[in-house]
Scaffold this active site. Structure first.
Site, mmCIF file in Angstrom:
data_model
loop_
_atom_site.group_PDB
_atom_site.id
_atom_site.type_symbol
_atom_site.label_atom_id
_atom_site.label_comp_id
_atom_site.label_asym_id
_atom_site.label_seq_id
_atom_site.Cartn_x
_atom_site.Cartn_y
_atom_site.Cartn_z
ATOM 1 N N TYR A 1 0.827 -1.209 0.000
ATOM 2 C CA TYR A 1 0.000 0.000 0.000
ATOM 3 C C TYR A 1 0.859 1.255 0.000
ATOM 4 O O TYR A 1 0.429 2.308 -0.459
ATOM 5 C CB TYR A 1 -0.901 0.039 1.239
ATOM 6 C CG TYR A 1 -2.190 -0.720 1.122
ATOM 7 C CD1 TYR A 1 -2.189 -2.099 0.942
ATOM 8 C CD2 TYR A 1 -3.412 -0.063 1.223
ATOM 9 C CE1 TYR A 1 -3.375 -2.792 0.869
ATOM 10 C CE2 TYR A 1 -4.605 -0.756 1.150
ATOM 11 C CZ TYR A 1 -4.590 -2.117 0.970
ATOM 12 O OH TYR A 1 -5.763 -2.798 0.894
ATOM 13 N N ASP B 1 -12.020 -9.131 5.291
ATOM 14 C CA ASP B 1 -13.333 -9.191 4.639
ATOM 15 C C ASP B 1 -13.891 -10.604 4.711
ATOM 16 O O ASP B 1 -15.077 -10.815 4.974
ATOM 17 C CB ASP B 1 -13.232 -8.767 3.156
ATOM 18 C CG ASP B 1 -13.537 -7.291 2.945
ATOM 19 O OD1 ASP B 1 -13.211 -6.486 3.843
ATOM 20 O OD2 ASP B 1 -14.101 -6.936 1.887
ATOM 21 N N ASP C 1 -2.717 -18.329 1.368
ATOM 22 C CA ASP C 1 -3.734 -19.076 0.611
ATOM 23 C C ASP C 1 -4.353 -20.163 1.493
ATOM 24 O O ASP C 1 -5.568 -20.362 1.513
ATOM 25 C CB ASP C 1 -3.147 -19.660 -0.687
ATOM 26 C CG ASP C 1 -1.819 -20.377 -0.496
ATOM 27 O OD1 ASP C 1 -1.229 -20.285 0.606
ATOM 28 O OD2 ASP C 1 -1.363 -21.043 -1.449
ATOM 29 N N LYS D 1 3.501 -15.327 2.941
ATOM 30 C CA LYS D 1 3.656 -16.129 1.718
ATOM 31 C C LYS D 1 5.155 -16.386 1.577
ATOM 32 O O LYS D 1 5.797 -16.044 0.575
ATOM 33 C CB LYS D 1 3.072 -15.355 0.521
ATOM 34 C CG LYS D 1 2.993 -16.146 -0.764
ATOM 35 C CD LYS D 1 1.895 -17.209 -0.779
ATOM 36 C CE LYS D 1 1.977 -18.039 -2.043
ATOM 37 N NZ LYS D 1 1.066 -19.188 -2.046
ATOM 38 N N ASP E 1 -6.112 -6.963 4.635
ATOM 39 C CA ASP E 1 -7.263 -6.371 3.961
ATOM 40 C C ASP E 1 -8.182 -7.477 3.456
ATOM 41 O O ASP E 1 -9.393 -7.470 3.688
ATOM 42 C CB ASP E 1 -6.773 -5.500 2.794
ATOM 43 C CG ASP E 1 -7.923 -4.882 2.012
ATOM 44 O OD1 ASP E 1 -8.854 -4.382 2.660
ATOM 45 O OD2 ASP E 1 -7.889 -4.932 0.770
HETATM 46 C C1 IPM Z 1 -10.220 -1.288 4.252
HETATM 47 C C2 IPM Z 1 -10.509 -0.758 2.878
HETATM 48 C C3 IPM Z 1 -9.366 0.170 2.474
HETATM 49 C C4 IPM Z 1 -8.099 -0.649 2.431
HETATM 50 C C5 IPM Z 1 -9.590 0.904 1.136
HETATM 51 C C6 IPM Z 1 -10.895 1.670 1.110
HETATM 52 C C7 IPM Z 1 -8.436 1.820 0.800
HETATM 53 O O1 IPM Z 1 -10.697 -1.789 1.985
HETATM 54 O O2 IPM Z 1 -10.076 -0.465 5.181
HETATM 55 O O3 IPM Z 1 -10.165 -2.501 4.409
HETATM 56 O O4 IPM Z 1 -7.828 -1.337 1.441
HETATM 57 O O5 IPM Z 1 -7.370 -0.609 3.422
HETATM 58 MG MG MG Z 2 -10.741 -3.712 2.895
#
Ligand code: IPM
Ligand code: MG
Length: 352
Positions: A143, A248, A220, A188, A244
């Site tokens: 990032y 999710d 993975d 990884k 990240d």
């Molecule tokens: C998160 C989001 C952010 C990230 C984006 C919106 C830049 O997906 O906070 O998880 O990738 O960190």
């Molecule tokens: Mg995210």
């Protein structure tokens, strides 16, 4: 002067409506637990681009630095999709993480009892108290690495220093010590040089935490293990991009991304607290957004930045209680009360 000064970054889409509910609940908690809060607002993301031309104005950074903590709604939306990469709303979010030195992102994935049926994973796989804490490195890696493009190529670089890995590893080991003393480091290392350094450094740090049981997992495999057997995890520590993606995934196992909170911490008291979901521009302004992730982020703020752990627990209990009979549309089930964003905020206040 108030006990705490909080900067609100309401952001875009549903950001303003959900932050308003979080403020309601924080004010109620302040009343009940005898402290005072003063708010200041600042612009971040698309709304900042519209007002000033950039997603992270200097004034926003200054206000955040001068406060005890920051509550963030969400940023982004199709309106700003044509902005160049470094001027997108998301660049503002990365910018504020960097500017405040928020290198440690805590993303708990917990199931609130009444919501178990909302998880797409079978009951017996989730068990009764799924509770995973993902510790994501937030100001390094791909990032923030060198990036560039030429006419026919583009690149981003994953780079980690020993110091960056060490400090996030310590946060994760400290967290594991307060929980079940089990830490999984995800990398990884079979492919990436940066991951081999990650693993070596985490092993070095582990010598200071002999009580913590440490294991290593390729990313993975971890993605697969999270749905195969989430109960095996307690604390997970990983890089910015792996965190990240895995957070999710873990949030969905817990039922709804609309429920999960996060804390982004620097070494000091100042933290930034935000739901892990996005700005949901498709439902912005309709009053149907789920404010609970932001309300639960306030609970995390009370715990990690403001040293009000009792108020934090009270908010979490209030949310659990309200959820038994009341739901916003995203987690609605037949037979329960369907409530709006603002009604949900009021209900949590009443339960408090
Ligand atoms: C998160 C989001 C952010 C990230 C984006 C919106 C830049 O997906 O906070 O998880 O990738 O960190
Ligand atoms: Mg995210």
């Amino acid at each position: 002067m108030a006990d705490y000064k909080i900067t609100l970054l309401k952001g875009d889409g549903i950001g303003p409506e959900i932050v308003d509910q979080a403020v309601k609940v924080l004010d109620k908690a302040a009343d009940k637990f005898g402290f005072t809060v003063e708010y200041d607002e600042a612009l971040l993301g698309g709304c900042a681009i519209d007002a000033t031309g950039v997603p992270l104005p200097d004034e926003t950074v200054a206000k955040c630095k001068a406060s005890d903590s920051v509550i963030l709604g969400a940023v982004g939306g199709p309106k700003w999709d044509d902005q160049p990469g470094n001027n997108r709303p998301e660049a503002g979010l990365l910018g504020i993480r960097g500017a405040l030195g928020l290198f440690a992102n805590l993303r708990p994935s917990v199931i609130f009892g009444p919501l178990k049926s909302a998880s797409p994973i079978k009951d017996e796989i989730i068990g009764d108290n799924m509770d995973i804490m993902i510790v994501r490195e937030l100001t390094g890696g791909i990032y923030f690495g060198e990036r560039g493009k030429s006419d026919d190529a583009a690149w981003d670089t994953e780079k980690y220093s020993v110091a960056e890995i060490e400090r996030i590893a310590r946060v994760a080991f400290d967290m594991a010590m307060k929980r079940n003393k089990k830490l999984t480091s995800v990398d990884k290392a079979n492919v990436l040089e940066s991951s081999r350094l990650w693993r070596k450094t985490v092993i070095e740090v582990s010598k200071d935490y002999p009580e913590v049981e440490l294991n290593h997992m390729y990313v993975d495999n971890c993605a697969m293990q999270l749905v195969r057997n989430p109960k095996q995890f307690d604390v997970i520590v990983t890089s910015n991009i792996f965190g990240d993606i895995l957070s999710d995934e873990a949030s969905m196992i817990a039922g709804s991304i609309g429920m999960l909170a996060s804390a982004s911490l620097s070494g000091g008291k100042l933290g930034l607290y935000e739901p892990i979901h996005g700005s949901a521009p498709d439902i912005a302004g309709l009053g149907i957004a789920n404010p609970l992730a932001t309300i639960l982020s306030v609970a995390m703020m009370l715990r990690y930045s403001l040293n009000q752990p009792e108020a934090a627990v009270a908010i979490e209990n209030a949310v659990a209680k309200v959820l038994v009979e009341n739901r916003t549309p995203d987690i609605f089930e037949e037979g329960l009360n369907k409530v709006t964003c603002s009604e949900m905020g009021d209900l949590v206040c009443q339960a408090l």
